[in-house]
Design a protein around this motif. Structure first.
Motif, PDB file in Angstrom:
ATOM      1  N   THR A 135       0.863  -1.187   0.000  1.00  0.00           N
ATOM      2  CA  THR A 135       0.000   0.000   0.000  1.00  0.00           C
ATOM      3  C   THR A 135       0.896   1.232   0.000  1.00  0.00           C
ATOM      4  O   THR A 135       2.041   1.182   0.452  1.00  0.00           O
ATOM      5  N   SER A 137       0.713   5.847   0.085  1.00  0.00           N
ATOM      6  CA  SER A 137      -0.102   7.034   0.286  1.00  0.00           C
ATOM      7  C   SER A 137      -0.211   7.831  -1.003  1.00  0.00           C
ATOM      8  O   SER A 137       0.573   7.653  -1.938  1.00  0.00           O
ATOM      9  N   ALA A 138      -1.176   8.730  -1.030  1.00  0.00           N
ATOM     10  CA  ALA A 138      -1.353   9.600  -2.190  1.00  0.00           C
ATOM     11  C   ALA A 138      -0.093  10.430  -2.430  1.00  0.00           C
ATOM     12  O   ALA A 138       0.347  10.604  -3.575  1.00  0.00           O
ATOM     13  N   SER A 139       0.491  10.938  -1.360  1.00  0.00           N
ATOM     14  CA  SER A 139       1.698  11.759  -1.513  1.00  0.00           C
ATOM     15  C   SER A 139       2.870  10.940  -2.033  1.00  0.00           C
ATOM     16  O   SER A 139       3.717  11.450  -2.778  1.00  0.00           O
ATOM     17  N   CYS A 141       2.593   8.400  -4.165  1.00  0.00           N
ATOM     18  CA  CYS A 141       2.333   8.255  -5.600  1.00  0.00           C
ATOM     19  C   CYS A 141       2.863   9.463  -6.363  1.00  0.00           C
ATOM     20  O   CYS A 141       3.553   9.326  -7.389  1.00  0.00           O
ATOM     21  N   GLN A 254      -0.660  17.745  -8.145  1.00  0.00           N
ATOM     22  CA  GLN A 254      -1.076  17.166  -6.867  1.00  0.00           C
ATOM     23  C   GLN A 254      -2.335  16.317  -7.000  1.00  0.00           C
ATOM     24  O   GLN A 254      -3.080  16.141  -6.036  1.00  0.00           O
ATOM     25  N   SER A 255      -2.579  15.781  -8.194  1.00  0.00           N
ATOM     26  CA  SER A 255      -3.801  14.999  -8.389  1.00  0.00           C
ATOM     27  C   SER A 255      -3.536  13.761  -9.237  1.00  0.00           C
ATOM     28  O   SER A 255      -2.521  13.675  -9.939  1.00  0.00           O
ATOM     29  N   ASN A 257      -5.891   9.878 -10.789  1.00  0.00           N
ATOM     30  CA  ASN A 257      -7.098   9.060 -10.820  1.00  0.00           C
ATOM     31  C   ASN A 257      -6.741   7.610 -10.528  1.00  0.00           C
ATOM     32  O   ASN A 257      -5.765   7.089 -11.062  1.00  0.00           O
ATOM     33  N   GLU A 263      -8.036   0.096  -3.009  1.00  0.00           N
ATOM     34  CA  GLU A 263      -7.743  -0.227  -1.609  1.00  0.00           C
ATOM     35  C   GLU A 263      -6.261  -0.136  -1.268  1.00  0.00           C
ATOM     36  O   GLU A 263      -5.896  -0.044  -0.085  1.00  0.00           O
ATOM     37  N   ILE A 265      -4.327   2.361  -2.139  1.00  0.00           N
ATOM     38  CA  ILE A 265      -3.937   3.770  -2.014  1.00  0.00           C
ATOM     39  C   ILE A 265      -4.722   4.414  -0.877  1.00  0.00           C
ATOM     40  O   ILE A 265      -5.942   4.311  -0.820  1.00  0.00           O
ATOM     41  N   TYR A 266      -4.001   5.067   0.012  1.00  0.00           N
ATOM     42  CA  TYR A 266      -4.665   5.735   1.130  1.00  0.00           C
ATOM     43  C   TYR A 266      -4.294   7.224   1.136  1.00  0.00           C
ATOM     44  O   TYR A 266      -3.299   7.624   0.536  1.00  0.00           O
ATOM     45  N   PRO A 267      -5.111   8.066   1.815  1.00  0.00           N
ATOM     46  CA  PRO A 267      -4.881   9.536   1.790  1.00  0.00           C
ATOM     47  C   PRO A 267      -3.531   9.934   2.389  1.00  0.00           C
ATOM     48  O   PRO A 267      -3.007   9.271   3.257  1.00  0.00           O
TER      49      PRO A 267
END
Length: 267
Positions: A135, A137-139, A141, A254-255, A257, A263, A265-267
């Motif tokens: 897993t 985090s978004a950051s 990625c 910073q975005s 899809n 599941e 990827i988490y914030p």
């Protein structure tokens, strides 16, 4: 127009004419190199790959593995590259042979898609359903994509190559560049096989479009997460769903899809 080969052979400098603001001018431009490499396996011509002339051994190893010719690096008894002539000579170990009905001579272009006529022939036995529990985090990625782009000096100089990397959620382990997106992925696969790097817990970072071929390559390598700067195709998303791969696209700024298995990827 003058042409000058660069020291690293991956690009050359050429005099071109540029139009800008209603005027023409002659400038020096950096052009990416395109190189044909013909692979012989057990003395038989197997494929001609059009590629960027770097990391030949890794590319050949990764390509043979993705085509099901080998499963492990140890199945290659010898691999010799004759760069001056554009040949790669592979001898398989322990008398291993290829089935003539399954493999035939082919030409592999630097683009994806219909230039690879054999695309579906070996996928059944080499494509793996991901079992990755990784897993991120978004950051993470966003940072992995940023790191890969910053490392690619050839792309910055020419704009004519694809970039691909394998890493952990925290950092990139290895990055490769090529005019062909499938070549860049094969180079990564070959590197991991040569160096016995487990990939189940790794992330694939990619600059190009997420096509079905890219997803299939990712599944053959064995990763469970693919991060891309670009868009996916509908078949790629369907494959990602079926193969338990998390497909992330349009990582820009910073975005991004998430198109399948969010599941991981988490914030």
């Amino acid at each position: 127009m003058a042409i000058e080969q660069s020291a690293d052979k991956m690009s050359l400098t050429r005099s071109i004419v540029r139009y800008d603001r209603e005027a023409f001018s002659e400038i020096e431009d950096s052009i990416v190199t395109e190189f044909p490499l013909t692979i012989y396996v057990n003395g038989e011509e197997f494929a001609t790959m059009v590629c960027t002339p770097t990391h030949f051994e890794e590319m050949v190893i990764g390509f043979l593995a993705s085509e099901g010719v080998i499963l492990f690096y140890k199945e290659i008894a010898s691999l010799e590259i004759d760069e001056s002539k554009g040949f790669a000579y592979v001898q398989l170990a322990n008398g291993k042979t290829m089935q003539p009905a399954q493999y035939s001579k082919r030409v592999i272009g630097s683009c994806c898609g219909k230039s690879r006529q054999f695309y579906f022939q070996s996928d059944v036995k080499t494509t793996k359903t991901a079992v990755s529990a990784v897993t991120l985090s978004a950051s993470q990625c966003i940072q992995l994509m940023k790191n890969m782009q910053e490392e690619s000096t050839l792309f910055k100089g020419t704009g004519g190559v694809h970039n691909a990397s394998i890493g952990t959620p925290e950092e990139l382990i290895v990055s490769r560049t090529d005019i062909g997106r499938h070549n860049a992925l094969d180079k990564l696969y070959g590197y991991c096989l040569q160096n016995q790097i487990p990939v189940r817990d790794k992330v694939l970072v990619f600059s190009g479009r997420l096509s079905s071929e890219v997803l299939t390559k990712a599944a053959k390598i064995g990763v469970g997460v693919v991060l891309s700067k670009s868009a996916p195709t509908n078949l790629a998303i369907e494959l990602a769903e079926d193969l338990n791969i998390t497909a992330v696209g349009f990582i820009r700024g910073q975005s991004f899809n998430v198109y399948s298995h969010p599941e991981r990827i988490y914030p």
